[in-house]
Scaffold this active site. Structure first.
Site, PDB file in Angstrom:
ATOM      1  N   SER A 200       0.819  -1.215   0.000  1.00 39.03           N
ATOM      2  CA  SER A 200       0.000   0.000   0.000  1.00 39.03           C
ATOM      3  C   SER A 200       0.849   1.260   0.000  1.00 39.03           C
ATOM      4  CB  SER A 200      -0.936   0.015   1.213  1.00 39.03           C
ATOM      5  OG  SER A 200      -1.873  -1.026   1.144  1.00 39.03           O
TER       6      SER A 200
ATOM      7  N   GLY B   2      -4.234  -2.169  -0.919  1.00 40.31           N
ATOM      8  CA  GLY B   2      -3.360  -1.852  -2.044  1.00 40.31           C
ATOM      9  C   GLY B   2      -3.131  -0.357  -2.152  1.00 40.31           C
TER      10      GLY B   2
ATOM     11  N   GLY C  29      -2.516   3.512  -4.263  1.00 46.31           N
ATOM     12  CA  GLY C  29      -3.036   4.334  -5.339  1.00 46.31           C
ATOM     13  C   GLY C  29      -4.494   4.724  -5.212  1.00 46.31           C
TER      14      GLY C  29
ATOM     15  N   CYS D  65      -9.381  -1.887   3.175  1.00 47.39           N
ATOM     16  CA  CYS D  65      -8.662  -0.705   2.715  1.00 47.39           C
ATOM     17  C   CYS D  65      -9.018  -0.383   1.254  1.00 47.39           C
ATOM     18  CB  CYS D  65      -7.156  -0.879   2.920  1.00 47.39           C
ATOM     19  SG  CYS D  65      -6.244   0.681   2.905  1.00 47.39           S
ATOM     20  N   LEU D  66      -8.095  -0.553   0.313  1.00 48.90           N
ATOM     21  CA  LEU D  66      -8.441  -0.309  -1.090  1.00 48.90           C
ATOM     22  C   LEU D  66      -9.594  -1.200  -1.514  1.00 48.90           C
ATOM     23  CD1 LEU D  66      -7.743   1.120  -3.796  1.00 48.90           C
ATOM     24  CD2 LEU D  66      -6.227  -0.819  -4.284  1.00 48.90           C
TER      25      LEU D  66
ATOM     26  N   GLN E 129     -12.759   0.382  -0.532  1.00 49.85           N
ATOM     27  CA  GLN E 129     -13.090   1.499  -1.412  1.00 49.85           C
ATOM     28  C   GLN E 129     -13.628   1.009  -2.754  1.00 49.85           C
ATOM     29  OE1 GLN E 129      -9.349   3.561  -1.586  1.00 49.85           O
ATOM     30  NE2 GLN E 129      -9.303   3.899   0.635  1.00 49.85           N
TER      31      GLN E 129
ATOM     32  N   ASN F 152      -3.757   2.880   6.929  1.00 49.23           N
ATOM     33  CA  ASN F 152      -2.817   3.277   5.875  1.00 49.23           C
ATOM     34  C   ASN F 152      -3.589   3.543   4.594  1.00 49.23           C
ATOM     35  OD1 ASN F 152      -0.678   3.712   4.155  1.00 49.23           O
ATOM     36  ND2 ASN F 152      -0.250   1.540   3.870  1.00 49.23           N
TER      37      ASN F 152
ATOM     38  N   GLY G 146      -4.745   6.998   1.723  1.00 45.17           N
ATOM     39  CA  GLY G 146      -4.780   8.405   1.352  1.00 45.17           C
ATOM     40  C   GLY G 146      -6.070   8.788   0.667  1.00 45.17           C
ATOM     41  N   PHE G 147      -6.947   7.798   0.419  1.00 46.41           N
ATOM     42  CA  PHE G 147      -8.265   8.025  -0.169  1.00 46.41           C
ATOM     43  C   PHE G 147      -9.310   7.476   0.799  1.00 46.41           C
ATOM     44  CE2 PHE G 147      -5.349   8.091  -3.664  1.00 46.41           C
ATOM     45  CZ  PHE G 147      -5.850   9.017  -4.564  1.00 46.41           C
TER      46      PHE G 147
ATOM     47  N   HIS H 211      -6.970  -1.739   8.873  1.00 46.52           N
ATOM     48  CA  HIS H 211      -6.294  -3.014   8.614  1.00 46.52           C
ATOM     49  C   HIS H 211      -6.552  -3.983   9.756  1.00 46.52           C
ATOM     50  CE1 HIS H 211      -3.791  -2.309   4.977  1.00 46.52           C
ATOM     51  NE2 HIS H 211      -4.084  -1.057   5.277  1.00 46.52           N
TER      52      HIS H 211
ATOM     53  N   GLU I  42      -5.912  -7.002   9.974  1.00 45.96           N
ATOM     54  CA  GLU I  42      -4.877  -8.028  10.122  1.00 45.96           C
ATOM     55  C   GLU I  42      -3.721  -7.554  10.995  1.00 45.96           C
ATOM     56  OE1 GLU I  42      -3.094  -5.305   7.293  1.00 45.96           O
ATOM     57  OE2 GLU I  42      -5.119  -6.066   7.586  1.00 45.96           O
TER      58      GLU I  42
END
Length: 391
Positions: free
Chosen positions: A48, A239, A241, A267-268, A271, A309, A311-312, A351, A353
């Site tokens: 990530s 992940g 980006g 996380c990603l 989203q 962790n 940024g989006f 997260h 985990e």
């Protein structure tokens, strides 16, 4: 340890000086800060962090060296490391190498001796921005600033397909047992296909601990290919980006929702699940990166200590009527969890985990397993939504 000159330059022209650790050379990326006190190896190897220069706010970094068991992937994914103090020697019975040597072996530049408190305050006030670490016998501030300004923006950047596995693979390793020095093995009651958007090893290990047979597939694996594996459930991994450019993943997830395959997004993955359900995402000012973030379970009122962790974030105001908010950050009220009504699907932004609480969020894995059990053909009940957590 190297005593090369080093400089960190931000795209707004701000510069910080220090000395080089790791590999000599230049690295550019989005500069972010992480407030965790421990776990620097896990942070560096977390996919990530691809495309980012990571600032660690802990005052001493590198004290316990590096060991193979704590890696979250097969290599360092952060483009560079920014720290305050690097120790003269490391000390741990598990260590096999020093942090600086580990970075150098993988070609990753770092900078130490930098005022990380001042840098962190600057990023909080002005937001995460691109930067450049330049480490060499002679460094130029003008060159470093120019490199920072030429770095590609994280917004609109699909990094998931760059960091994922090249082909499907089986994963059989559970969590690491310190007493035996070995990785545990699971019972394989359920078959989980994990979409690798930059998956951390510990997500896969906890699935194995929970009794799952795990098949990891690349980010661009098609819906029909996943369905052909006959999964009991699908994990949508973390992940790097921007999630919005990952149209291939959003389309596949929408198809999985139609087939009512149990889904768990982290996380990603959370989203992307939200985008597939019709919501929107937004770029945060400086993101959440740390191991002490309080998150409220909206159903129970319980406060959970989480590792973060990202940024989006998913815009809660954009959630369609069939998507329910389940968790919210107590730092800034951003959305932290969702469930899809009428579907066996849930997502969590943090997260689960990781171990900051230390195990506040492990019940999410048990909930995912229960969703798969309840949705198996022949089971007496139908899953209309994610069940309450096991507590």
């Amino acid at each position: 340890m190297s005593r090369m000159q080093a400089i960190l330059a931000l795209e707004d022209g701000t510069t910080f000086s220090g000395h080089g650790i790791g590999a000599p050379g230049a690295a550019v990326g989005e500069v972010v800060f992480n407030t965790a006190m421990t776990g620097y190896q896990e942070i560096l190897t977390d996919p990530s962090y691809a495309g980012q220069l990571v600032t660690l706010t802990a005052s001493h970094v590198g004290n316990t060296g590096i060991n193979p068991a704590d890696a979250e992937s097969d290599r360092v994914h952060a483009r560079g490391l920014i720290i305050r103090h690097y120790p003269r020697r490391h000390s741990s019975w598990r260590a096999t190498d020093s942090l600086s040597a580990y970075l150098a072996a993988q070609g990753i530049p770092g900078i130490a001796g930098l005022d990380t408190r001042s840098l962190t305050i600057h990023l909080r006030e002005h937001g995460a921005q691109n930067g450049c670490i330049l480490s060499a016998d002679q460094v130029s501030a003008e060159d470093a600033v120019a490199r920072a300004r030429s770095c590609e923006s994280m917004t609109g950047l699909d990094l998931a397909s760059r960091v994922c596995c090249a082909s499907p693979m089986a994963w059989t390793e559970g969590t690491y047992a310190l007493d035996s020095g070995e990785f545990r093995r699971g019972e394989e009651r359920m078959h989980v296909v994990c979409y690798d958007f930059g998956v951390k090893h510990n997500i896969l290990r906890l699935l194995v601990d929970a009794g799952c047979r795990v098949t990891v597939v690349p980010a661009r694996h098609g819906l029909d290919q996943v369905l052909a594996l006959k999964p009991d459930g699908v994990m949508l991994s973390n992940g790097p980006g921007d999630p919005e450019p990952c149209a291939y993943a959003i389309e596949a997830i929408a198809g999985l929702l139609e087939h009512e395959i149990p889904l768990f997004g982290i996380c990603l993955g959370h989203q992307l699940l939200a985008l597939a359900a019709g919501a929107r995402t937004t770029k945060m000012k400086f993101g959440h990166h740390g191991a002490n973030h309080p998150v409220k379970d909206l159903a129970t009122g319980q406060v959970l200590i989480t590792s973060q962790n990202h940024g989006f974030a998913v815009d809660e105001h954009s959630l369609p009527g069939h998507v329910t908010a389940t968790h919210r950050s107590l730092f800034d009220d951003t959305l932290q969890g969702i469930r899809i009504e009428g579907k066996p699907a849930m997502g969590f932004q943090g997260h689960p985990e990781a171990s900051p609480g230390p195990h506040d969020l492990r019940p999410l894995f048990a909930r995912f397993v229960r969703m798969m059990e309840e949705h198996k053909p022949g089971h007496g009940s139908q899953v209309g939504h994610a069940s309450p957590p096991d507590r």
